[in-house]
Motif scaffolding. Structure first.
Motif, PDB file in Angstrom:
ATOM      1  N   PHE A  21     -30.330 -26.933 -19.577  1.00 54.35           N
ATOM      2  CA  PHE A  21     -29.513 -27.903 -20.332  1.00 54.35           C
ATOM      3  C   PHE A  21     -29.431 -27.457 -21.798  1.00 54.35           C
ATOM      4  N   PRO A  22     -28.681 -26.395 -22.084  1.00 54.13           N
ATOM      5  CA  PRO A  22     -28.657 -25.894 -23.463  1.00 54.13           C
ATOM      6  C   PRO A  22     -27.949 -26.826 -24.439  1.00 54.13           C
ATOM      7  N   THR A  23     -27.114 -27.745 -23.945  1.00 53.40           N
ATOM      8  CA  THR A  23     -26.415 -28.649 -24.861  1.00 53.40           C
ATOM      9  C   THR A  23     -26.540 -30.087 -24.354  1.00 53.40           C
ATOM     10  N   ILE A  24     -26.275 -31.028 -25.256  1.00 53.26           N
ATOM     11  CA  ILE A  24     -26.322 -32.442 -24.875  1.00 53.26           C
ATOM     12  C   ILE A  24     -25.299 -32.697 -23.773  1.00 53.26           C
ATOM     13  N   SER A  25     -24.139 -32.048 -23.883  1.00 51.28           N
ATOM     14  CA  SER A  25     -23.091 -32.305 -22.889  1.00 51.28           C
ATOM     15  C   SER A  25     -23.512 -31.793 -21.507  1.00 51.28           C
ATOM     16  N   GLU A  26     -24.237 -30.674 -21.438  1.00 53.96           N
ATOM     17  CA  GLU A  26     -24.675 -30.194 -20.119  1.00 53.96           C
ATOM     18  C   GLU A  26     -25.751 -31.098 -19.525  1.00 53.96           C
ATOM     19  N   LEU A  27     -26.582 -31.642 -20.378  1.00 54.21           N
ATOM     20  CA  LEU A  27     -27.584 -32.593 -19.882  1.00 54.21           C
ATOM     21  C   LEU A  27     -26.885 -33.844 -19.353  1.00 54.21           C
ATOM     22  N   ALA A  28     -25.913 -34.332 -20.122  1.00 53.67           N
ATOM     23  CA  ALA A  28     -25.230 -35.574 -19.738  1.00 53.67           C
ATOM     24  C   ALA A  28     -24.469 -35.413 -18.419  1.00 53.67           C
ATOM     25  N   ARG A  56     -26.081 -39.255 -22.293  1.00 55.35           N
ATOM     26  CA  ARG A  56     -24.789 -39.838 -21.897  1.00 55.35           C
ATOM     27  C   ARG A  56     -24.275 -40.788 -22.979  1.00 55.35           C
ATOM     28  N   ILE A  57     -25.190 -41.529 -23.610  1.00 54.90           N
ATOM     29  CA  ILE A  57     -24.770 -42.432 -24.695  1.00 54.90           C
ATOM     30  C   ILE A  57     -24.255 -41.620 -25.888  1.00 54.90           C
ATOM     31  N   VAL A  58     -24.958 -40.519 -26.192  1.00 51.01           N
ATOM     32  CA  VAL A  58     -24.533 -39.683 -27.333  1.00 51.01           C
ATOM     33  C   VAL A  58     -23.132 -39.112 -27.058  1.00 51.01           C
ATOM     34  N   MET A  59     -22.853 -38.725 -25.809  1.00 48.15           N
ATOM     35  CA  MET A  59     -21.522 -38.207 -25.474  1.00 48.15           C
ATOM     36  C   MET A  59     -20.466 -39.298 -25.640  1.00 48.15           C
ATOM     37  N   LEU A  60     -20.790 -40.499 -25.124  1.00 46.34           N
ATOM     38  CA  LEU A  60     -19.795 -41.579 -25.121  1.00 46.34           C
ATOM     39  C   LEU A  60     -19.581 -42.208 -26.495  1.00 46.34           C
ATOM     40  N   GLU A  61     -20.702 -42.438 -27.195  1.00 44.95           N
ATOM     41  CA  GLU A  61     -20.588 -43.229 -28.430  1.00 44.95           C
ATOM     42  C   GLU A  61     -20.594 -42.411 -29.714  1.00 44.95           C
ATOM     43  N   TYR A  62     -21.099 -41.164 -29.638  1.00 43.91           N
ATOM     44  CA  TYR A  62     -21.212 -40.390 -30.877  1.00 43.91           C
ATOM     45  C   TYR A  62     -20.498 -39.036 -30.762  1.00 43.91           C
TER      46      TYR A  62
END
Ligand code: SF4
Length: 320
Positions: A21-28, A56-62
């Protein structure tokens, strides 16, 4: 990852995690099962579930960018006062004090804090001291320096004064009471539970079940069973648990093994038994899912320490 876990233990897990999971988006965009699988072995699985939810919250809200202020960070699952302030000060250079176990020990010794460090009063006093001396514009360096001092020199036992840059003005050192600080009143005794688990086989497959997503080992797979109640012998406990969880009757056979594990707030001794289905077709009642899996598939299912040990016993024993 470093909450409740030492750096040396975390390093290989951190590397594996960053590869997956190198990025927040890949984790989400990963499934919870993938996330738990990569985390397996680190324990405290709520941290993995929270990281996944937070991504997932960071992707959606930030828009995929981690917020840098303590107020927004604390709204994310799994981020409390300490972590929010550590991220804000170290990653975003905000003037925020923080307090982990190492900083707590250094401050309690340096200022000779006499309150119990786990009490409300002690906690308030230590947070106040952490903020009182924070150098504006350098909070990240200051917080990390105190963490490192606590981890490397001001250790819980036999702190190494000779290398300590604070020795000349440390109150506990001047009174020779450094090993009595921080004051920590004894914790209540840790309960010990006896637990049973069933290894039920059919067509060279074993039955495993998935725990509900919240709580201890949430979302992890295990061999079905549960906690012994008063006056129950082990086979009775296991028959009751399997009836409640899967709606079937079983015969409890010989013991496969005894497994022990200490969690933070309790200890477990688990007795695993070979079992045979007598009546009914298993279906998930108190579990969220169940699968019949071949032994070579068990490693694909994330499990806690004890259930992984049972799996390994099965894999290394003669074929089913
Ligand atoms: S002098 Fe000793 S007790 Fe005081 S901060 Fe340094 S290592 Fe810790």
């Amino acid at each position: 990852m470093l909450q409740q876990t030492r750096v040396e233990t975390v390093i290989p897990y951190f590397r594996r995690w960053m590869q997956h999971f190198p990025t927040i988006s890949e984790l989400a965009s990963s499934s919870l099962q993938e996330v738990l699988g990569v985390w397996e072995g680190l324990g405290y699985y709520g941290r993995a579930r929270n990281l996944h939810k937070a991504s997932r919250i960071v992707m959606l809200e930030y828009g995929g960018q981690l917020p840098g202020d303590v107020k927004s960070l604390r709204k994310l699952p799994g981020i409390g006062r300490y972590t929010a302030a550590a991220i804000a000060s170290i990653a975003f250079n905000r003037d925020e004090p923080t307090l982990d176990g190492n900083i707590r020990r250094v401050l309690a010794r340096f200022f000779n804090v006499t309150e119990d460090a786990r009490s409300r009063m002690g906690e308030q006093r230590l947070w106040q001291l952490a903020g009182q001396h924070l150098p504006a514009g350098h909070a990240g360096e200051y917080n990390q320096a105190l963490m490192d001092l606590g981890a490397s020199i001001c250790s819980p036992k036999s702190p190494g004064f000779k290398q300590c840059p604070l020795e000349a003005s440390c109150l506990a050192r001047s009174l020779a009471i450094q090993e009595q600080r921080p004051v920590l009143l004894p914790k209540p005794a840790i309960p010990h539970f006896i637990v049973t688990a069933a290894v039920i086989c059919r067509d060279q497959r074993v039955l495993i079940t998935c725990r509900p997503p919240k709580g201890l080992l949430g979302g992890m797979w295990e061999f079905p069973g549960g906690k012994q109640q008063h006056d129950e012998d082990l086979p009775t406990c296991l028959r009751r648990e399997i009836g409640e969880e899967l709606g079937v009757e079983i015969e409890v056979g010989s013991q496969l093994g005894v497994y022990r594990h200490a969690y933070t707030h309790f200890r477990v001794t688990l007795h695993a038994f070979w079992c045979i289905l007598l009546k009914g077709e298993p279906h998930p009642i108190q579990v969220v899912d169940m699968r019949w899996v071949r032994l070579d598939e068990l490693s694909q299912y994330p499990m806690g320490k004890i259930d992984r040990q049972i799996s390994q016993t099965l894999v290394s024993s003669p074929s089913l």
